[in-house]
Structure formats: C-alpha cells, structure tokens
Design a protein around this motif. Sequence first.
Motif, PDB file in Angstrom:
ATOM      1  N   ASP A   1      10.450 -10.587  37.781  1.00  0.00           N
ATOM      2  CA  ASP A   1       9.838 -10.542  36.453  1.00  0.00           C
ATOM      3  C   ASP A   1      10.770  -9.953  35.395  1.00  0.00           C
ATOM      4  OD1 ASP A   1       9.695  -7.910  37.535  1.00  0.00           O
ATOM      5  OD2 ASP A   1       8.201  -7.415  36.015  1.00  0.00           O
ATOM      6  N   ALA A   2      11.995  -9.619  35.767  1.00  0.00           N
ATOM      7  CA  ALA A   2      12.919  -8.956  34.845  1.00  0.00           C
ATOM      8  C   ALA A   2      13.370  -9.897  33.731  1.00  0.00           C
ATOM      9  CB  ALA A   2      14.137  -8.429  35.607  1.00  0.00           C
ATOM     10  N   ASP A   3      13.792  -9.316  32.627  1.00  0.00           N
ATOM     11  CA  ASP A   3      14.463 -10.052  31.565  1.00  0.00           C
ATOM     12  C   ASP A   3      15.880 -10.320  32.073  1.00  0.00           C
ATOM     13  OD1 ASP A   3      16.092 -10.700  29.341  1.00  0.00           O
ATOM     14  OD2 ASP A   3      14.752  -9.656  27.968  1.00  0.00           O
ATOM     15  N   LEU A   4      16.170 -11.545  32.476  1.00  0.00           N
ATOM     16  CA  LEU A   4      17.439 -11.853  33.121  1.00  0.00           C
ATOM     17  C   LEU A   4      18.618 -11.779  32.169  1.00  0.00           C
ATOM     18  CD1 LEU A   4      16.591 -14.675  35.681  1.00  0.00           C
ATOM     19  CD2 LEU A   4      16.571 -12.191  35.954  1.00  0.00           C
TER      20      LEU A   4
ATOM     21  N   ALA B   1      19.619  -9.184  44.045  1.00  0.00           N
ATOM     22  CA  ALA B   1      18.829 -10.191  43.342  1.00  0.00           C
ATOM     23  C   ALA B   1      17.663 -10.609  44.225  1.00  0.00           C
ATOM     24  CB  ALA B   1      19.692 -11.395  42.992  1.00  0.00           C
ATOM     25  N   VAL B   2      16.456 -10.293  43.783  1.00  0.00           N
ATOM     26  CA  VAL B   2      15.259 -10.595  44.563  1.00  0.00           C
ATOM     27  C   VAL B   2      14.843 -12.041  44.299  1.00  0.00           C
ATOM     28  CG1 VAL B   2      12.865  -9.937  45.031  1.00  0.00           C
ATOM     29  CG2 VAL B   2      14.552  -8.171  44.449  1.00  0.00           C
ATOM     30  N   ASP B   3      14.669 -12.802  45.362  1.00  0.00           N
ATOM     31  CA  ASP B   3      14.286 -14.214  45.239  1.00  0.00           C
ATOM     32  C   ASP B   3      13.089 -14.375  44.301  1.00  0.00           C
ATOM     33  OD1 ASP B   3      16.271 -15.006  46.977  1.00  0.00           O
ATOM     34  OD2 ASP B   3      14.965 -15.126  48.733  1.00  0.00           O
ATOM     35  N   PRO B   4      13.125 -15.403  43.445  1.00  0.00           N
ATOM     36  CA  PRO B   4      14.063 -16.544  43.420  1.00  0.00           C
ATOM     37  C   PRO B   4      15.089 -16.470  42.288  1.00  0.00           C
ATOM     38  CG  PRO B   4      12.079 -17.137  42.245  1.00  0.00           C
ATOM     39  CD  PRO B   4      11.913 -15.686  42.631  1.00  0.00           C
ATOM     40  N   VAL B   5      15.478 -15.277  41.813  1.00  0.00           N
ATOM     41  CA  VAL B   5      16.266 -15.192  40.585  1.00  0.00           C
ATOM     42  C   VAL B   5      17.774 -15.276  40.820  1.00  0.00           C
ATOM     43  CG1 VAL B   5      14.468 -13.806  39.494  1.00  0.00           C
ATOM     44  CG2 VAL B   5      16.407 -12.662  40.612  1.00  0.00           C
ATOM     45  N   GLY B   6      18.232 -15.324  42.080  1.00  0.00           N
ATOM     46  CA  GLY B   6      19.657 -15.205  42.368  1.00  0.00           C
ATOM     47  C   GLY B   6      20.530 -16.206  41.644  1.00  0.00           C
ATOM     48  N   ASP B   7      20.201 -17.489  41.736  1.00  0.00           N
ATOM     49  CA  ASP B   7      21.058 -18.514  41.138  1.00  0.00           C
ATOM     50  C   ASP B   7      21.100 -18.395  39.616  1.00  0.00           C
ATOM     51  OD1 ASP B   7      21.674 -19.533  43.612  1.00  0.00           O
ATOM     52  OD2 ASP B   7      20.181 -21.148  43.528  1.00  0.00           O
ATOM     53  N   GLU B   8      19.943 -18.200  39.003  1.00  0.00           N
ATOM     54  CA  GLU B   8      19.903 -18.107  37.541  1.00  0.00           C
ATOM     55  C   GLU B   8      20.635 -16.858  37.058  1.00  0.00           C
ATOM     56  OE1 GLU B   8      16.680 -18.057  33.828  1.00  0.00           O
ATOM     57  OE2 GLU B   8      15.968 -18.151  35.916  1.00  0.00           O
ATOM     58  N   LEU B   9      20.438 -15.741  37.744  1.00  0.00           N
ATOM     59  CA  LEU B   9      21.105 -14.501  37.348  1.00  0.00           C
ATOM     60  C   LEU B   9      22.615 -14.624  37.499  1.00  0.00           C
ATOM     61  CD1 LEU B   9      20.944 -11.543  36.461  1.00  0.00           C
ATOM     62  CD2 LEU B   9      20.650 -10.918  38.874  1.00  0.00           C
TER      63      LEU B   9
ATOM     64  N   GLY C   1      24.416   7.941  47.522  1.00  0.00           N
ATOM     65  CA  GLY C   1      23.184   8.086  46.743  1.00  0.00           C
ATOM     66  C   GLY C   1      23.477   8.609  45.356  1.00  0.00           C
ATOM     67  N   ASN C   2      24.450   7.996  44.682  1.00  0.00           N
ATOM     68  CA  ASN C   2      24.860   8.521  43.378  1.00  0.00           C
ATOM     69  C   ASN C   2      23.939   8.017  42.271  1.00  0.00           C
ATOM     70  OD1 ASN C   2      26.849  10.277  42.238  1.00  0.00           O
ATOM     71  ND2 ASN C   2      27.670   8.525  41.119  1.00  0.00           N
ATOM     72  N   GLY C   3      24.058   6.732  41.918  1.00  0.00           N
ATOM     73  CA  GLY C   3      23.230   6.170  40.863  1.00  0.00           C
ATOM     74  C   GLY C   3      22.667   4.827  41.271  1.00  0.00           C
ATOM     75  N   THR C   4      21.587   4.431  40.637  1.00  0.00           N
ATOM     76  CA  THR C   4      20.978   3.130  40.891  1.00  0.00           C
ATOM     77  C   THR C   4      20.200   2.718  39.654  1.00  0.00           C
ATOM     78  OG1 THR C   4      19.650   1.846  42.460  1.00  0.00           O
ATOM     79  CG2 THR C   4      18.809   4.006  41.851  1.00  0.00           C
ATOM     80  N   ALA C   5      19.802   1.435  39.626  1.00  0.00           N
ATOM     81  CA  ALA C   5      19.025   0.929  38.500  1.00  0.00           C
ATOM     82  C   ALA C   5      18.079  -0.154  38.997  1.00  0.00           C
ATOM     83  CB  ALA C   5      19.938   0.363  37.420  1.00  0.00           C
ATOM     84  N   ILE C   6      16.983  -0.305  38.290  1.00  0.00           N
ATOM     85  CA  ILE C   6      16.053  -1.399  38.553  1.00  0.00           C
ATOM     86  C   ILE C   6      15.758  -2.087  37.232  1.00  0.00           C
ATOM     87  CG2 ILE C   6      13.983   0.045  38.325  1.00  0.00           C
ATOM     88  CD1 ILE C   6      12.718  -1.735  40.534  1.00  0.00           C
ATOM     89  N   PHE C   7      15.713  -3.414  37.273  1.00  0.00           N
ATOM     90  CA  PHE C   7      15.367  -4.198  36.092  1.00  0.00           C
ATOM     91  C   PHE C   7      14.071  -4.939  36.391  1.00  0.00           C
ATOM     92  CE2 PHE C   7      19.445  -2.923  34.901  1.00  0.00           C
ATOM     93  CZ  PHE C   7      19.545  -3.083  33.519  1.00  0.00           C
ATOM     94  N   THR C   8      13.068  -4.623  35.583  1.00  0.00           N
ATOM     95  CA  THR C   8      11.728  -5.167  35.788  1.00  0.00           C
ATOM     96  C   THR C   8      10.903  -4.938  34.533  1.00  0.00           C
ATOM     97  OG1 THR C   8       9.728  -5.050  37.154  1.00  0.00           O
ATOM     98  CG2 THR C   8      10.915  -2.991  36.801  1.00  0.00           C
ATOM     99  N   ASN C   9       9.863  -5.730  34.349  1.00  0.00           N
ATOM    100  CA  ASN C   9       8.876  -5.489  33.300  1.00  0.00           C
ATOM    101  C   ASN C   9       7.575  -4.956  33.867  1.00  0.00           C
ATOM    102  OD1 ASN C   9      10.229  -6.249  30.825  1.00  0.00           O
ATOM    103  ND2 ASN C   9      10.225  -8.352  31.592  1.00  0.00           N
ATOM    104  N   ASP C  10       7.588  -4.606  35.145  1.00  0.00           N
ATOM    105  CA  ASP C  10       6.409  -4.090  35.841  1.00  0.00           C
ATOM    106  C   ASP C  10       6.499  -2.568  35.908  1.00  0.00           C
ATOM    107  OD1 ASP C  10       4.500  -3.259  37.713  1.00  0.00           O
ATOM    108  OD2 ASP C  10       4.695  -5.081  38.914  1.00  0.00           O
ATOM    109  N   GLY C  11       5.687  -1.881  35.113  1.00  0.00           N
ATOM    110  CA  GLY C  11       5.723  -0.420  35.092  1.00  0.00           C
ATOM    111  C   GLY C  11       5.376   0.199  36.426  1.00  0.00           C
ATOM    112  N   GLY C  12       4.468  -0.432  37.162  1.00  0.00           N
ATOM    113  CA  GLY C  12       4.107   0.094  38.468  1.00  0.00           C
ATOM    114  C   GLY C  12       5.265   0.028  39.450  1.00  0.00           C
ATOM    115  N   ALA C  13       5.986  -1.094  39.431  1.00  0.00           N
ATOM    116  CA  ALA C  13       7.144  -1.233  40.313  1.00  0.00           C
ATOM    117  C   ALA C  13       8.228  -0.223  39.947  1.00  0.00           C
ATOM    118  CB  ALA C  13       7.682  -2.655  40.235  1.00  0.00           C
ATOM    119  N   ALA C  14       8.438  -0.034  38.647  1.00  0.00           N
ATOM    120  CA  ALA C  14       9.455   0.923  38.210  1.00  0.00           C
ATOM    121  C   ALA C  14       9.101   2.338  38.633  1.00  0.00           C
ATOM    122  CB  ALA C  14       9.612   0.847  36.697  1.00  0.00           C
ATOM    123  N   ARG C  15       7.826   2.701  38.487  1.00  0.00           N
ATOM    124  CA  ARG C  15       7.418   4.055  38.863  1.00  0.00           C
ATOM    125  C   ARG C  15       7.537   4.251  40.369  1.00  0.00           C
ATOM    126  NH1 ARG C  15       3.454   7.593  40.209  1.00  0.00           N
ATOM    127  NH2 ARG C  15       3.303   9.480  38.908  1.00  0.00           N
TER     128      ARG C  15
END
Length: 496
Positions: free
Chosen positions: A260-263, A290-298, A408-422
């Motif tokens: 659901d991320a803004d690609l 890249a979580v399916d199915p966004v791999g090719d487009e991303l 375990g230094n840094g990481t990021a998540i890209f999503t528009n789902d607040g529940g998933a981010a939390r």
Amino acid sequence: MTSKHVTHWINGKPATAAGRQGDIYEPSTGRLSGTVDFAAQPEIDAAVAAARAAFPGWRDTSLTQRVKILFRFRELLAEHRDELARLISSEHGKVVSDAAGEVARGLEVVEFACGIPHLLKGGFSENVSARVDAYSILQPLGVVAGITPFNFPAMVPMWMFPVAIACGNTFILKPSEKDPSASVRLAELWAEAGLPDGVFNVLHGDKVAVDGLLRHPDVKAVSFVGSTPIARYIYETAARNGKRVQALGGAKNHMVVLPDADLDLAADAAVSAGFGSAGERCMAISVVLAVDPVGDELLAKIKDRTQHLTIGPGDDPTSEMGPLVTREHRDKVASYLDSGVAQGATLAVDGREIQVPGDGFWLGPTILDHVTPEMDAYKDEIFGPVLSIVRVTSYDEAMELLDANPYGNGTAIFTNDGGAARRFQNEVEVGMVGINVPIPVPMAYYSFGGWKSSLFGDSHAHGMEGVHFYTRTKAVTARWLDPSHGGVNLGFPTNG
C-alpha cells in the motif's frame, strides 16, 4: 606532487612528529594530495599528558564560561561551514552539499551541548532523615578519547566531543587517516573560540595510535564509530583496561516496502538513502524488502531514478554522487557485483558502466535484484553504492529476515497503513526506525545508536545518553548545624 602535510594538534598547537606517515588522496582524480603524520608512543603520551594537565582547570571552569566558549565555537562552525564542506569533499569524495549537511548535523550537537547547565542538573531531596538532605551531582570523568571513521570526518567527532567537553572532560580525537584535515581545522576553531590549551587534542595514525589510547591508564573512556569487528575489538580492549566504552558498529539497514506504500516516495527514498555519499554511511539503506506484488514496479522506478543521477567530482555543484574514498575500497565494493551474479542475483544496474573523466575511485549506483539471504551481497556490510532488492511474500516474512539479521542499526518501513507502521516500530529489533523516512538519524537531543551487533556497550551517542556516558554520578548525604537549636552540633564537625 603532494601539496599538504597534516600533523597532530597537541596542547593548543600543531605538533609535527618525525616517523611514519600516511598518504592522503583526492578521490575524484586518484591524485596523491598530501601526507599525514602517524602517532607513535611519544605523541600519544604527549597528548594524554596535555589533556590530563588541562583537566583540573577545565573541570573547575564555571558552566557559564564553558557555555560562552561553546557558543563561540558554534558561531565559528557556522561561519566556516562551507570551508569545512569543501575540505571534507576534497579528501572523502562526497559532494559539497552532502558535506555541508554533515557539518550542519554536527552543529546540532554543539547547539545541544550549549544547554549543558540544564543537562547537568542533579537531583535533590530535602529531609530524607531528621535535618538530613540528599542530592546527586554529575561530574566529568577526566581524559576521554574518540576514535572516528572516514565517512563523516566532521559529524561523527561532533557526536562526541561537544558533549564531552561541555561536561568538563578533556578530549583526544583519533580521526581516520584517510581524511584527517577536518579534525585539525576543528581544533583551530576551538582555539579561536577560547578553549584552553590541552582540552581538545588530535592524534593521527593507525592501529598504533588506537591501541595506545585504549591501553593508556590516564584515558578514562573511549567512544568509537566504525565496523562491527573493530567495534568489538575496541570494546573488549578498552574494557579490559578498565575504561568506559561506547562502540558503535556496522549495519545492514533494511527498508520494507508494503503493497500500500506510495511507490514514488519509496523509490526516491531508496535512491537517496542507498546512493547518497556513495553508500559510505552506516545509515545507508542496503536492502529493500519489496513485499509482493510491488517488486517489479518498485524496481523500475528505482532504476529510472538512478539513470538521472549526476555522478561527478564533489566540488562540481551539479554532482549528486561522488567517488568512493580509496581505490582499494572501490575495488572491494565492485567485487560484490560479480559474486552476486555468480550466486544467483540479477545485475539490474551495473555501476561499473559509468563514464567519468580521470582516474578517480568511481563506481556508480548499482542494483542487484532477486538477492537472497545466503548471498554475500546480503550478508556483508558492503559500504558502497550497491542496493540489494529482496522479494518477500508478506510483512511477516520481511520481519523474519530483519530479526535474523545480526545487525540492528537502522531500518525503515514505507506504508500508508498506520496500524502496520505502529506494529513495525514496536516489533522490530533495531535501534533507529523510520516510518516513511529512509534514514532515521535522530536529532541531537535524542541519541544515536543501534542494537545487536551494531552496538557494544550500553550508551548511544549524543543526547542525554551522551551526557550520562561522559559523566559519573556522585550521591551526597548532608547534615548541617541548625541555628534554631543554638548552634548545636547535630552530627558533623562545626567546620564541616
């Protein structure tokens, strides 16, 4: 022909030493641009002696006076920001705008340290027993040292010494020998700001200088940023010699992109975080999950953006990415392209194909697709402009890979789902987390540091953890004469 000679800064002035030297290169041309002195035991002893002699006077300097010097140093840094950026770019290779950003982030820690009167306030409890008060005070450690990497020759030292000096310690900086000039320029600015001689010293060199500081009985604490194997060595050696240690190690930072991320946002982030400063930073994004199915487009969006990056010398204002720091490091990074393909990855973008005039240490943005956890490109900290794309089927699979990674230094998540981010920020075993932010470097008033094999010791850099690292707590319990009792001695001598 070499054009400069960089030497130590001891007791408020340059200190040239006869002995071993190292070479300094201009990464964009491959030209040998200067030499730097390497410290031996006499220089190590001289720097420690100067710092030790300066400590009593600096420790007893009022907080008001310390802050005046810090504010003056802050103003000088701001005035000389462009000069420092050009100096960093000439020896590291990063573009000047990136180097200027590095100085700005270091400046934020100086500004944080200017609040030291508030940060050093202890606690107070009145009447813990009959006419007895209890309170705590924070006091400096003494001589402390910082051992810093080549990738941020101004910012990383400024994660350390502004807080250490503000707390009343004296400081010895051992910067990377690959780009040593910025550290000496910082020392000159400290002197111009009015810092007493011996409070800030610079020792150049290699393992000899490092070991000399780690084993010196008058060095009370050591801060380090670098690779995990060296961080472990620093931690074990310094601790064995009775020192307090914060040793920040390596990284393999993952960026999770949910369906659901803004690609477009995610692709922009992957390019800036993967290829900025040629990937030579511990907060670089190395792996995109890249979580399916966004791999090719991303992947298509990331590839398109790499084709529009301008690769060139750091002092060219149009350049967006410069060379790597040395020829040897460039060659090592490039070797992962062949090993990645041999182990089953697809070379989606080959950074060896860029054309830049001259004999600089160039490697362009590189993308390895269909990378799996068994491959060297996935397991190793490459520390260069190589981005690995790993295809995963679900959020849970992405989390399994993250949790299994030793870093375990840094990481990021890209999503528009607040529940998933939390859920992500709560569950992930990583010290610094970005939500739709690719490089989650904390502001100066928070603290920087990872988990797992990205940190040895229990203190992160700057922020309040930095203040606590550079101080020790003293608890005081006091009983005084009570005038209302006619001057009766309630337990302490009348001259107490």
